[in-house]
Scaffold this motif. Structure first.
Motif, PDB file in Angstrom:
ATOM      1  N   GLY A  29      44.110  42.234  39.452  1.00  0.00           N
ATOM      2  CA  GLY A  29      44.381  40.943  40.101  1.00  0.00           C
ATOM      3  C   GLY A  29      43.502  40.817  41.329  1.00  0.00           C
ATOM      4  N   ASP A  30      43.166  39.578  41.680  1.00  0.00           N
ATOM      5  CA  ASP A  30      42.243  39.381  42.807  1.00  0.00           C
ATOM      6  C   ASP A  30      42.799  39.925  44.117  1.00  0.00           C
ATOM      7  OD1 ASP A  30      44.202  37.452  43.016  1.00  0.00           O
ATOM      8  OD2 ASP A  30      42.826  35.793  43.437  1.00  0.00           O
TER       9      ASP A  30
ATOM     10  N   ILE B 248      54.833  34.890  26.441  1.00  0.00           N
ATOM     11  CA  ILE B 248      55.928  35.856  26.581  1.00  0.00           C
ATOM     12  C   ILE B 248      56.177  36.104  28.063  1.00  0.00           C
ATOM     13  CG2 ILE B 248      56.698  38.219  26.110  1.00  0.00           C
ATOM     14  CD1 ILE B 248      54.798  38.178  23.685  1.00  0.00           C
TER      15      ILE B 248
ATOM     16  N   VAL C 105      55.223  37.596  42.206  1.00  0.00           N
ATOM     17  CA  VAL C 105      56.171  37.480  41.090  1.00  0.00           C
ATOM     18  C   VAL C 105      56.673  38.866  40.689  1.00  0.00           C
ATOM     19  CG1 VAL C 105      56.441  36.718  38.694  1.00  0.00           C
ATOM     20  CG2 VAL C 105      54.967  35.421  40.248  1.00  0.00           C
TER      21      VAL C 105
ATOM     22  N   TRP D  90      47.071  32.722  46.946  1.00  0.00           N
ATOM     23  CA  TRP D  90      46.283  33.953  46.917  1.00  0.00           C
ATOM     24  C   TRP D  90      46.765  34.858  48.039  1.00  0.00           C
ATOM     25  CZ3 TRP D  90      43.885  29.091  47.295  1.00  0.00           C
ATOM     26  CH2 TRP D  90      43.703  28.647  48.602  1.00  0.00           C
TER      27      TRP D  90
ATOM     28  N   ALA E 220      48.874  42.679  35.398  1.00  0.00           N
ATOM     29  CA  ALA E 220      48.057  41.651  36.064  1.00  0.00           C
ATOM     30  C   ALA E 220      48.928  40.517  36.602  1.00  0.00           C
ATOM     31  CB  ALA E 220      47.008  41.109  35.096  1.00  0.00           C
ATOM     32  N   ILE E 221      50.230  40.746  36.659  1.00  0.00           N
ATOM     33  CA  ILE E 221      51.144  39.745  37.232  1.00  0.00           C
ATOM     34  C   ILE E 221      51.007  39.804  38.756  1.00  0.00           C
ATOM     35  CG2 ILE E 221      53.593  39.153  37.524  1.00  0.00           C
ATOM     36  CD1 ILE E 221      54.078  40.342  34.730  1.00  0.00           C
TER      37      ILE E 221
ATOM     38  N   MET F 180      37.777  25.332  35.534  1.00  0.00           N
ATOM     39  CA  MET F 180      37.731  26.759  35.869  1.00  0.00           C
ATOM     40  C   MET F 180      38.323  27.653  34.778  1.00  0.00           C
ATOM     41  SD  MET F 180      36.336  27.881  38.535  1.00  0.00           S
ATOM     42  CE  MET F 180      35.465  27.207  39.923  1.00  0.00           C
TER      43      MET F 180
ATOM     44  N   ILE G 148      60.532  41.499  39.347  1.00  0.00           N
ATOM     45  CA  ILE G 148      60.746  41.927  37.960  1.00  0.00           C
ATOM     46  C   ILE G 148      61.233  43.380  37.975  1.00  0.00           C
ATOM     47  CG2 ILE G 148      59.590  42.402  35.754  1.00  0.00           C
ATOM     48  CD1 ILE G 148      57.657  40.111  36.395  1.00  0.00           C
TER      49      ILE G 148
ATOM     50  N   GLY H  71      41.598  35.097  45.998  1.00  0.00           N
ATOM     51  CA  GLY H  71      41.437  33.651  45.806  1.00  0.00           C
ATOM     52  C   GLY H  71      40.185  33.308  45.024  1.00  0.00           C
ATOM     53  N   TRP H  72      39.562  34.322  44.409  1.00  0.00           N
ATOM     54  CA  TRP H  72      38.363  34.068  43.599  1.00  0.00           C
ATOM     55  C   TRP H  72      38.466  34.836  42.290  1.00  0.00           C
ATOM     56  CZ3 TRP H  72      35.684  30.145  45.306  1.00  0.00           C
ATOM     57  CH2 TRP H  72      35.739  29.847  46.669  1.00  0.00           C
ATOM     58  N   GLN H  73      38.050  34.167  41.208  1.00  0.00           N
ATOM     59  CA  GLN H  73      38.098  34.820  39.901  1.00  0.00           C
ATOM     60  C   GLN H  73      37.257  36.092  39.881  1.00  0.00           C
ATOM     61  OE1 GLN H  73      37.971  32.027  36.369  1.00  0.00           O
ATOM     62  NE2 GLN H  73      37.504  30.579  38.001  1.00  0.00           N
TER      63      GLN H  73
ATOM     64  N   TYR I  33      43.696  18.776  50.124  1.00  0.00           N
ATOM     65  CA  TYR I  33      43.697  20.192  49.732  1.00  0.00           C
ATOM     66  C   TYR I  33      43.931  20.976  51.013  1.00  0.00           C
ATOM     67  CZ  TYR I  33      41.977  24.633  47.687  1.00  0.00           C
ATOM     68  OH  TYR I  33      41.846  25.932  47.252  1.00  0.00           O
TER      69      TYR I  33
ATOM     70  N   TYR J 263      55.400  31.108  38.080  1.00  0.00           N
ATOM     71  CA  TYR J 263      54.705  32.347  37.730  1.00  0.00           C
ATOM     72  C   TYR J 263      53.529  32.647  38.663  1.00  0.00           C
ATOM     73  CZ  TYR J 263      57.730  32.083  33.715  1.00  0.00           C
ATOM     74  OH  TYR J 263      58.846  32.008  32.922  1.00  0.00           O
TER      75      TYR J 263
ATOM     76  N   ILE K 143      57.443  38.495  30.751  1.00  0.00           N
ATOM     77  CA  ILE K 143      57.783  39.911  30.933  1.00  0.00           C
ATOM     78  C   ILE K 143      59.016  39.986  31.834  1.00  0.00           C
ATOM     79  CG2 ILE K 143      56.980  42.141  31.809  1.00  0.00           C
ATOM     80  CD1 ILE K 143      55.531  41.038  29.250  1.00  0.00           C
TER      81      ILE K 143
ATOM     82  N   ALA L 123      39.339  38.962  40.539  1.00  0.00           N
ATOM     83  CA  ALA L 123      40.158  39.383  39.398  1.00  0.00           C
ATOM     84  C   ALA L 123      39.322  40.215  38.427  1.00  0.00           C
ATOM     85  CB  ALA L 123      40.738  38.152  38.695  1.00  0.00           C
TER      86      ALA L 123
HETATM   87  C1  LIG Z   1      44.391  26.259  44.751  1.00  0.00           C
HETATM   88  C2  LIG Z   1      43.506  27.332  44.188  1.00  0.00           C
HETATM   89  C3  LIG Z   1      42.150  27.103  44.059  1.00  0.00           C
HETATM   90  C4  LIG Z   1      41.320  28.093  43.547  1.00  0.00           C
HETATM   91  N1  LIG Z   1      39.981  27.829  43.402  1.00  0.00           N
HETATM   92  C5  LIG Z   1      39.177  28.767  42.853  1.00  0.00           C
HETATM   93  C6  LIG Z   1      37.785  28.515  42.629  1.00  0.00           C
HETATM   94  O1  LIG Z   1      37.287  27.429  42.901  1.00  0.00           O
HETATM   95  N2  LIG Z   1      37.027  29.514  42.109  1.00  0.00           N
HETATM   96  C7  LIG Z   1      37.540  30.731  41.772  1.00  0.00           C
HETATM   97  O2  LIG Z   1      36.808  31.597  41.290  1.00  0.00           O
HETATM   98  N3  LIG Z   1      38.858  30.993  41.972  1.00  0.00           N
HETATM   99  C8  LIG Z   1      39.674  30.046  42.498  1.00  0.00           C
HETATM  100  N4  LIG Z   1      41.009  30.320  42.685  1.00  0.00           N
HETATM  101  C9  LIG Z   1      41.487  31.683  42.454  1.00  0.00           C
HETATM  102  C10 LIG Z   1      41.734  32.019  41.004  1.00  0.00           C
HETATM  103  O3  LIG Z   1      42.649  31.104  40.444  1.00  0.00           O
HETATM  104  C11 LIG Z   1      42.290  33.443  40.999  1.00  0.00           C
HETATM  105  O4  LIG Z   1      41.368  34.312  41.620  1.00  0.00           O
HETATM  106  C12 LIG Z   1      42.529  33.969  39.616  1.00  0.00           C
HETATM  107  O5  LIG Z   1      43.354  33.104  38.867  1.00  0.00           O
HETATM  108  C13 LIG Z   1      43.217  35.325  39.742  1.00  0.00           C
HETATM  109  O6  LIG Z   1      43.371  35.859  38.471  1.00  0.00           O
HETATM  110  P1  LIG Z   1      44.507  36.914  38.217  1.00  0.00           P
HETATM  111  O7  LIG Z   1      44.398  37.290  36.781  1.00  0.00           O
HETATM  112  O8  LIG Z   1      44.449  37.974  39.247  1.00  0.00           O
HETATM  113  O9  LIG Z   1      45.891  36.132  38.488  1.00  0.00           O
HETATM  114  P2  LIG Z   1      46.461  34.834  37.791  1.00  0.00           P
HETATM  115  O10 LIG Z   1      45.391  33.913  37.328  1.00  0.00           O
HETATM  116  O11 LIG Z   1      47.508  34.322  38.720  1.00  0.00           O
HETATM  117  O12 LIG Z   1      47.129  35.409  36.470  1.00  0.00           O
HETATM  118  C14 LIG Z   1      48.386  36.000  36.485  1.00  0.00           C
HETATM  119  C15 LIG Z   1      49.071  35.599  35.205  1.00  0.00           C
HETATM  120  O13 LIG Z   1      50.317  36.269  35.133  1.00  0.00           O
HETATM  121  C16 LIG Z   1      51.217  35.384  34.525  1.00  0.00           C
HETATM  122  N5  LIG Z   1      52.591  35.810  34.810  1.00  0.00           N
HETATM  123  C17 LIG Z   1      53.268  35.765  35.979  1.00  0.00           C
HETATM  124  N6  LIG Z   1      54.507  36.234  35.819  1.00  0.00           N
HETATM  125  C18 LIG Z   1      54.630  36.594  34.517  1.00  0.00           C
HETATM  126  C19 LIG Z   1      55.689  37.150  33.735  1.00  0.00           C
HETATM  127  N7  LIG Z   1      56.879  37.452  34.258  1.00  0.00           N
HETATM  128  N8  LIG Z   1      55.456  37.374  32.422  1.00  0.00           N
HETATM  129  C20 LIG Z   1      54.250  37.092  31.860  1.00  0.00           C
HETATM  130  N9  LIG Z   1      53.210  36.579  32.549  1.00  0.00           N
HETATM  131  C21 LIG Z   1      53.409  36.327  33.866  1.00  0.00           C
HETATM  132  C22 LIG Z   1      50.885  34.046  35.138  1.00  0.00           C
HETATM  133  O14 LIG Z   1      51.393  32.992  34.345  1.00  0.00           O
HETATM  134  C23 LIG Z   1      49.364  34.107  35.136  1.00  0.00           C
HETATM  135  O15 LIG Z   1      48.818  33.580  33.945  1.00  0.00           O
HETATM  136  C24 LIG Z   1      41.865  29.342  43.180  1.00  0.00           C
HETATM  137  C25 LIG Z   1      43.239  29.578  43.312  1.00  0.00           C
HETATM  138  C26 LIG Z   1      44.056  28.580  43.803  1.00  0.00           C
HETATM  139  C27 LIG Z   1      45.535  28.831  43.933  1.00  0.00           C
END
Ligand SMILES: Cc1cc2nc3c(=O)[nH]c(=O)nc-3n(C[C@H](O)[C@H](O)[C@H](O)COP(=O)(O)OP(=O)(O)OC[C@H]3O[C@@H](n4cnc5c(N)ncnc54)[C@H](O)[C@@H]3O)c2cc1C
Length: 345
Positions: free
Chosen positions: A315-316, A129, A167, A295, A162-163, A110, A171, A323-325, A240, A290, A131, A328
């Motif tokens: 963010g999603d 880094i 989390v 989700w 996008a945190i 993924m 902060i 829970g889906w990319q 799961y 982090y 934050i 996001a």
């Molecule tokens: C178990 C599971 C299964 C999933 N399966 C699927 C799937 O099959 N298909 C799908 O499309 N989606 C799936 N998802 C959902 C997908 O992972 C999320 O929708 C996507 O990652 C959300 O993106 P985001 O950028 O909003 O958040 P995130 O991916 O969580 O990105 C947030 C980022 O912020 C960073 N961060 C946090 N705190 C700090 C800080 N203090 N300083 C700097 N950086 C920080 C984190 O390290 C992370 O990299 C799944 C999620 C889970 C948990």
């Protein structure tokens, strides 16, 4: 297939009995009844007397369907599954809008999608880094961070944060009270998984090529690899859990205890389990520093969909695709549109 076929057959049979007994006369006119019975016979694969016996939709008896006509397997007994609510999701899981059978999957996993997006970003990116604070400064912002014990800060006009809220709320920040409150309100699911390496006995001995086995709610699902068919070994997901009490119980176990828990649950489905599975690895997302959760399970915040001074959010959790990319991505497009508005572009 067997459960879905038997469930549809039995529902269709029950409904046709209700139609013939006149129980639905106030809903279906006499002239419509034959049409309804035709639909039910087709839907449930009923015989000409509107009785469900069995159906080739469940699969064929071994050895039939080649040189001899295909014979349906014996139908599952109604009592075996119809009133058993302990195995959830089974009949309609793949019909829900977000769980249809896989059409495409990213080669390599993924996160290749996120990496491919990052590769297209022309500006410089900094990784690793942490934050540590998000502050206002005039009409802009100062982002404080830390890498390898070194503290630094960047002064910027705007920030797309996008945190995840799980989390972010810990902060130090200068968000408005409404924003801080919205971030504090977001509740998270606590999914857990465990995976093992194993010879592919599910292919060679059980004729399973990809997909899911649904089982007792304590481990709920076993996922089989959807590729690499016929290779010597593969990765099997031994449990799961999407969240809730069973996931909380699982995440509170040590890794060794989770391995044993998943083996004990899985060998009820596959007796070959214990002698084949090795190298168990498990993640409980509520314990990942982090992420602090899987989700959002809250209604998306309309407050966070809008800018708070120089702060924009992505963010999603901001969408109905939590829970889906895709959620996001949609949220980031919303943030960029808001940013263009702020910049008057
Ligand atoms: C178990 C599971 C299964 C999933 N399966 C699927 C799937 O099959 N298909 C799908 O499309 N989606 C799936 N998802 C959902 C997908 O992972 C999320 O929708 C996507 O990652 C959300 O993106 P985001 O950028 O909003 O958040 P995130 O991916 O969580 O990105 C947030 C980022 O912020 C960073 N961060 C946090 N705190 C700090 C800080 N203090 N300083 C700097 N950086 C920080 C984190 O390290 C992370 O990299 C799944 C999620 C889970 C948990």
């Amino acid at each position: 297939r067997e459960v879905v076929t038997a469930m549809r057959g039995n529902i269709a049979e029950l409904l046709s009995k209700a139609v013939n007994a006149g129980a639905l006369d106030s809903d279906i006119s006499f002239s419509e009844q034959n049409a309804v019975l035709n639909v039910l016979r087709n839907y449930g694969d009923l015989d000409s007397s509107n009785i469900f016996t069995n159906s080739t939709r469940s699969g064929l008896q071994e050895g039939s369907g080649g040189l001899t006509a295909g014979l349906p397997r014996a139908a599952l007994n109604l009592d075996d599954f119809f009133f058993d609510t302990s195995v959830p999701y089974v009949p309609t899981f793949s019909e829900s809008i977000n769980q249809s059978a896989t059409m495409l999957q990213p080669v390599g996993g993924m996160d290749k999608i996120a990496q491919a997006l990052a590769d297209e970003v022309s500006e410089e990116s900094f990784y690793g880094i942490e934050i540590t604070a998000i502050r206002r400064s005039g009409s802009g912002a100062v982002i404080e961070g830390m890498v390898d014990g070194t503290i630094g800060a960047a002064e910027v006009d705007y920030v797309i944060v996008a945190i995840p809220p799980s989390v972010l709320r810990n902060i130090p920040n200068d968000f408005s009270a409404a924003t801080a409150n919205a971030i504090a309100q977001v509740q998270y699911a606590n999914p857990t998984k465990i995976a093992f390496q194993s010879p592919r006995f599910w292919e060679s001995e059980d004729d399973i090529y990809g997909g899911i086995s649904w089982t007792d709610p304590e481990i709920l699902q076993i996922w089989y690899p959807s590729g690499g068919f016929g290779q010597e070994k593969g990765i099997i997901v031994g449990s799961y859990l999407f969240g809730g009490t069973n996931a909380t119980n699982f995440q509170n176990l040590s890794i060794d205890e989770r391995v044993e828990f998943a083996l004990a649950g899985g060998e009820k489905v596959h007796p070959q389990y214990r002698q084949n599975l090795s190298a168990g690895i498990s993640v409980a997302w509520a314990k990942v520093p982090y992420s602090l959760g899987g989700w959002s399970v809250s209604t998306p915040s309309s407050v966070l969909q809008l800018p708070d001074g120089p702060f924009l959010f992505a963010g999603d959790h901001l969408t109905y695709l939590q829970g889906w990319q895709e959620g996001a991505v949609i949220s980031s497009l919303n943030a960029l549109n808001n940013l263009l508005d702020l910049m008057g572009v």
